[in-house]
Motif scaffolding. Sequence first.
Motif, PDB file in Angstrom:
ATOM      1  N   GLN A 142       0.824  -1.207   0.000  1.00 56.58           N
ATOM      2  CA  GLN A 142       0.000   0.000   0.000  1.00 56.58           C
ATOM      3  C   GLN A 142       0.858   1.256   0.000  1.00 56.58           C
ATOM      4  OE1 GLN A 142      -3.622  -2.142   2.492  1.00 56.58           O
ATOM      5  NE2 GLN A 142      -2.835  -0.168   3.164  1.00 56.58           N
ATOM      6  N   ALA A 143       1.977   1.192   0.717  1.00 54.22           N
ATOM      7  CA  ALA A 143       2.862   2.353   0.752  1.00 54.22           C
ATOM      8  C   ALA A 143       3.437   2.633  -0.638  1.00 54.22           C
ATOM      9  CB  ALA A 143       3.986   2.123   1.753  1.00 54.22           C
ATOM     10  N   ALA A 144       3.805   1.571  -1.340  1.00 53.83           N
ATOM     11  CA  ALA A 144       4.345   1.748  -2.686  1.00 53.83           C
ATOM     12  C   ALA A 144       3.279   2.334  -3.606  1.00 53.83           C
ATOM     13  CB  ALA A 144       4.847   0.414  -3.232  1.00 53.83           C
ATOM     14  N   LEU A 145       2.057   1.869  -3.448  1.00 54.26           N
ATOM     15  CA  LEU A 145       0.965   2.409  -4.263  1.00 54.26           C
ATOM     16  C   LEU A 145       0.791   3.907  -4.002  1.00 54.26           C
ATOM     17  CD1 LEU A 145      -1.684  -0.442  -4.003  1.00 54.26           C
ATOM     18  CD2 LEU A 145      -0.426   0.300  -6.039  1.00 54.26           C
TER      19      LEU A 145
ATOM     20  N   ILE B  54      -5.083   5.599   0.818  1.00 57.19           N
ATOM     21  CA  ILE B  54      -4.939   4.302   0.159  1.00 57.19           C
ATOM     22  C   ILE B  54      -5.735   3.241   0.910  1.00 57.19           C
ATOM     23  CG2 ILE B  54      -3.314   2.466  -0.398  1.00 57.19           C
ATOM     24  CD1 ILE B  54      -2.807   4.616  -2.282  1.00 57.19           C
ATOM     25  N   VAL B  55      -5.661   3.298   2.212  1.00 62.23           N
ATOM     26  CA  VAL B  55      -6.376   2.304   3.028  1.00 62.23           C
ATOM     27  C   VAL B  55      -7.849   2.261   2.647  1.00 62.23           C
ATOM     28  CG1 VAL B  55      -7.063   1.684   5.369  1.00 62.23           C
ATOM     29  CG2 VAL B  55      -4.773   2.573   4.950  1.00 62.23           C
ATOM     30  N   ALA B  56      -8.484   3.411   2.656  1.00 62.12           N
ATOM     31  CA  ALA B  56      -9.921   3.473   2.369  1.00 62.12           C
ATOM     32  C   ALA B  56     -10.213   3.005   0.949  1.00 62.12           C
ATOM     33  CB  ALA B  56     -10.437   4.893   2.587  1.00 62.12           C
ATOM     34  N   THR B  57      -9.360   3.437   0.013  1.00 59.77           N
ATOM     35  CA  THR B  57      -9.596   3.082  -1.384  1.00 59.77           C
ATOM     36  C   THR B  57      -9.465   1.575  -1.582  1.00 59.77           C
ATOM     37  OG1 THR B  57      -8.669   5.235  -2.000  1.00 59.77           O
ATOM     38  CG2 THR B  57      -8.954   3.618  -3.747  1.00 59.77           C
ATOM     39  N   VAL B  58      -8.420   0.991  -0.986  1.00 62.40           N
ATOM     40  CA  VAL B  58      -8.247  -0.462  -1.100  1.00 62.40           C
ATOM     41  C   VAL B  58      -9.441  -1.171  -0.455  1.00 62.40           C
ATOM     42  CG1 VAL B  58      -6.848  -2.425  -0.368  1.00 62.40           C
ATOM     43  CG2 VAL B  58      -5.743  -0.377  -1.268  1.00 62.40           C
ATOM     44  N   ASN B  59      -9.898  -0.673   0.666  1.00 65.91           N
ATOM     45  CA  ASN B  59     -11.084  -1.259   1.301  1.00 65.91           C
ATOM     46  C   ASN B  59     -12.251  -1.325   0.316  1.00 65.91           C
ATOM     47  OD1 ASN B  59      -9.847  -1.635   3.748  1.00 65.91           O
ATOM     48  ND2 ASN B  59     -10.656   0.245   4.669  1.00 65.91           N
TER      49      ASN B  59
ATOM     50  N   ARG C  94       6.165  -8.875   7.231  1.00 63.88           N
ATOM     51  CA  ARG C  94       4.848  -8.921   7.854  1.00 63.88           C
ATOM     52  C   ARG C  94       4.256  -7.552   8.141  1.00 63.88           C
ATOM     53  NH1 ARG C  94       6.084 -13.802  11.834  1.00 63.88           N
ATOM     54  NH2 ARG C  94       6.956 -12.062  13.004  1.00 63.88           N
ATOM     55  N   ARG C  95       5.037  -6.480   7.838  1.00 66.80           N
ATOM     56  CA  ARG C  95       4.432  -5.154   7.950  1.00 66.80           C
ATOM     57  C   ARG C  95       3.531  -4.879   6.752  1.00 66.80           C
ATOM     58  NH1 ARG C  95       9.736  -1.663   8.145  1.00 66.80           N
ATOM     59  NH2 ARG C  95      10.082  -3.114   6.431  1.00 66.80           N
ATOM     60  N   ARG C  96       3.871  -5.476   5.651  1.00 64.97           N
ATOM     61  CA  ARG C  96       3.235  -5.104   4.393  1.00 64.97           C
ATOM     62  C   ARG C  96       2.010  -5.928   4.059  1.00 64.97           C
ATOM     63  NH1 ARG C  96       8.974  -4.661   1.742  1.00 64.97           N
ATOM     64  NH2 ARG C  96       9.234  -2.400   1.745  1.00 64.97           N
ATOM     65  N   ASN C  97       1.075  -5.252   3.381  1.00 63.53           N
ATOM     66  CA  ASN C  97       0.027  -5.959   2.649  1.00 63.53           C
ATOM     67  C   ASN C  97       0.379  -5.903   1.168  1.00 63.53           C
ATOM     68  OD1 ASN C  97      -1.526  -6.452   4.922  1.00 63.53           O
ATOM     69  ND2 ASN C  97      -2.649  -4.524   4.719  1.00 63.53           N
ATOM     70  N   ILE C  98       0.138  -7.010   0.500  1.00 64.00           N
ATOM     71  CA  ILE C  98       0.318  -7.010  -0.947  1.00 64.00           C
ATOM     72  C   ILE C  98      -1.052  -6.888  -1.596  1.00 64.00           C
ATOM     73  CG2 ILE C  98       1.072  -8.326  -2.950  1.00 64.00           C
ATOM     74  CD1 ILE C  98       3.278  -9.464  -1.388  1.00 64.00           C
ATOM     75  N   VAL C  99      -1.188  -5.881  -2.433  1.00 68.85           N
ATOM     76  CA  VAL C  99      -2.458  -5.651  -3.123  1.00 68.85           C
ATOM     77  C   VAL C  99      -2.343  -6.170  -4.540  1.00 68.85           C
ATOM     78  CG1 VAL C  99      -4.156  -3.911  -3.793  1.00 68.85           C
ATOM     79  CG2 VAL C  99      -2.817  -3.611  -1.697  1.00 68.85           C
ATOM     80  N   THR C 100      -3.336  -6.952  -4.945  1.00 69.47           N
ATOM     81  CA  THR C 100      -3.310  -7.594  -6.257  1.00 69.47           C
ATOM     82  C   THR C 100      -4.629  -7.339  -6.975  1.00 69.47           C
ATOM     83  OG1 THR C 100      -2.127  -9.365  -5.112  1.00 69.47           O
ATOM     84  CG2 THR C 100      -2.716  -9.767  -7.412  1.00 69.47           C
ATOM     85  N   VAL C 101      -4.558  -7.127  -8.273  1.00 71.38           N
ATOM     86  CA  VAL C 101      -5.784  -6.966  -9.055  1.00 71.38           C
ATOM     87  C   VAL C 101      -6.394  -8.323  -9.341  1.00 71.38           C
ATOM     88  CG1 VAL C 101      -6.766  -5.588 -10.922  1.00 71.38           C
ATOM     89  CG2 VAL C 101      -4.375  -5.299 -10.303  1.00 71.38           C
ATOM     90  N   THR C 102      -7.699  -8.420  -9.270  1.00 71.18           N
ATOM     91  CA  THR C 102      -8.399  -9.632  -9.669  1.00 71.18           C
ATOM     92  C   THR C 102      -8.800  -9.513 -11.135  1.00 71.18           C
ATOM     93  OG1 THR C 102     -10.576  -8.732  -9.127  1.00 71.18           O
ATOM     94  CG2 THR C 102      -9.347  -9.794  -7.338  1.00 71.18           C
ATOM     95  N   PRO C 103      -9.186 -10.620 -11.739  1.00 67.24           N
ATOM     96  CA  PRO C 103      -9.681 -10.548 -13.126  1.00 67.24           C
ATOM     97  C   PRO C 103     -10.852  -9.576 -13.268  1.00 67.24           C
ATOM     98  CG  PRO C 103      -9.256 -12.820 -12.517  1.00 67.24           C
ATOM     99  CD  PRO C 103      -9.047 -12.010 -11.278  1.00 67.24           C
TER     100      PRO C 103
END
Lengths: 149, 149
Positions: free
Chosen positions: A59-62, A73-78, A95-104
């Motif tokens: 999320q930080a990288a995004l 970013i938090v709210a948008t990802v939610n 373990r600090r990070r969440n990895i965000v991935t696009v779905t189909p």
Amino acid sequence: MEDAEGTVPARLRALPSRLVNQVATAANRLVDRALAGAGARRYHFALLAALEEFGPASQAALGRRTGIDRSDIVATVNELVARGFVERSPDPGDRRRNIVTVTPEGVRHLQELDRLLAGVQDELLASLSADERDRLVALLTRVLASPPG
Amino acid sequence: MEDAEGTVPARLRALPSRLVNQVATAANRLVDRALAGAGARRYHFALLAALEEFGPASQAALGRRTGIDRSDIVATVNELVARGFVERSPDPGDRRRNIVTVTPEGVRHLQELDRLLAGVQDELLASLSADERDRLVALLTRVLASPPG
DNA sequence: GCGCCAACATTGGCTCAACCAACAATCAGG
DNA sequence: CCTGATTGTTGGTTGAGCCAATGTTGGCGC
């Protein structure tokens, strides 16, 4: 924006900062209206586009890539998670990070947004030729490239 | 705006609507910072400039000329009145209207804002030549002139 | 190993710009 | 005179763009 009463003060019209602001306001109105048709907002598009281009990211990288604040970013990802366009999973390597991935479905949604936004650009720049559009983009890019104070 | 992580998604960079928005954000930051030094905001400048150029006007007319909503005009005029930059008096010829007039102190204040904002333009467009600035202004003006939606 | 600082996700706040709806008073036209 | 439009005003709402605080985790020097 109505511009009834005919004129806008010459001082205001001449000021690039104001001019750019007026154009941005018009652009944002068009963009928001177009995206609203797909139940999306600008942040949704920015995030999905960044993910599609660079692949899964924390999320930080995004935030760094899109210029969006970490807290936003938090709210948008939610919201994107709630609609199934994106997945949030812990990074096994950090373990600090969440990895965000696009779905189909997210990819499909992004394609629809792409289509909508392409229409907006044409609408916004209707009075400019293709050549002039390129020059406008080039000029704006250079303004943006210089260190903004 | 930080643009760490090196890059911004190419799709985002290429979109004129987003580009204009980024430049406007940078411009607004500079403008807000400059005006804050004089205890002013953008609406203050817009109103004072409109008044100086067209002379005394009703609040509704000011709203039309500046593109500011009537309800926001009320608050802005209140603030300008409180600082003695503007006077609000009933229109003897139309009792619905208030006539807003700039005071001499308002004119002085506007001149200071002019000076501050001129500096901002230079800062914002530092990377463009005088010629390029003119072309940018011309292009933006044409975009704005075409009926926005 | 320990201690410290940096990075991360999250919550909760804030300001401003840009709106919109409703209202009472007033005006203008038929 | 009546209807509709205009005006000033109040009181909202939304999104964008921030910032601070908190708790967890990583990495580094020692």
